[in-house]
Design an enzyme around this catalytic site. Structure first.
Site, PDB file in Angstrom:
ATOM      1  CG  HIS A  58      -1.872  -1.101   1.287  1.00 37.52           C
ATOM      2  ND1 HIS A  58      -2.716  -1.286   2.351  1.00 37.52           N
ATOM      3  CD2 HIS A  58      -2.153  -2.096   0.406  1.00 37.52           C
ATOM      4  CE1 HIS A  58      -3.477  -2.345   2.138  1.00 37.52           C
ATOM      5  NE2 HIS A  58      -3.142  -2.866   0.958  1.00 37.52           N
ATOM      6  CD  GLU A  60      -1.947   4.488   3.001  1.00 39.57           C
ATOM      7  OE1 GLU A  60      -3.021   5.078   2.838  1.00 39.57           O
ATOM      8  OE2 GLU A  60      -1.707   3.353   2.507  1.00 39.57           O
ATOM      9  CB  CYS A  88      -5.431  -0.975   6.073  1.00 36.59           C
ATOM     10  SG  CYS A  88      -3.743  -1.455   5.603  1.00 36.59           S
ATOM     11  CB  CYS A  91      -0.974   1.424   6.117  1.00 37.47           C
ATOM     12  SG  CYS A  91      -0.868   0.633   4.493  1.00 37.47           S
TER      13      CYS A  91
END
Length: 164
Positions: A58, A60, A88, A91
């Site tokens: 992801h 992040e 999430c 992250c």
């Protein structure tokens, strides 16, 4: 955080809009519509920016790992991670371990779930970042969702997740 003022409303909006432009670029490259950037303690200087790469890379988490390899832990504690959507669990934990002291996001996880539905490419969890940080040993500052840009971010997701 050291007794340092946070970003202004204008800085928050500018950085979140830039993160959304990064998310749009990720879509143009065939990835999911998420974008993040790391801003220096001056709340102006963009140190890193990252679009989504894959289901397990992801925006992040990739950004936080890159930041960890390039900046000291003390410096990162004074920086801000801006992201289009609330991180999430993976992250948020990566931000925690990278020691990035502030988070600003535009759209929360529950709103994302409304937009993605049961799309198998994004099985959104209902685990807010604030919950993760509340169960940690660091006082990460969190701002979000930011209503002034929530609609802009949602529009990008609405178009992406409803594609046929």
């Amino acid at each position: 955080m050291v007794d340092q003022p946070g970003p202004t409303s204008a800085q928050i909006l500018r950085h979140l809009r830039r993160a959304n432009a990064i998310a749009a670029r990720a879509v143009a490259m065939g990835h999911h519509p998420f974008g993040a950037l790391l801003v220096a303690p001056d709340h102006e200087t963009v140190l890193l920016e990252q679009g989504n790469v894959s289901t397990v890379n992801h925006a992040e988490s990739v950004l936080a790992r890159t930041a960890d390899m390039n900046f000291s832990s003390d410096y990162l504690w004074e920086c801000t991670l801006y992201t289009t959507v609330e991180p999430c669990a993976m992250c948020a934990a990566t931000q925690y371990w990278a020691n990035i002291g502030r988070l600003v996001y535009g759209l929360d996880e529950r709103r994302l779930l409304e937009l993605t539905g049961d799309d198998p490419e994004n099985p959104t969890m209902d685990v807010p970042a604030r919950y993760i940080y509340a169960h940690s040993q660091k006082a990460i500052q969190v701002t979000g969702p930011v209503l002034e840009v929530e609609g802009e971010i949602a529009e990008l997701h609405r178009g992406f997740w409803k594609r046929t």
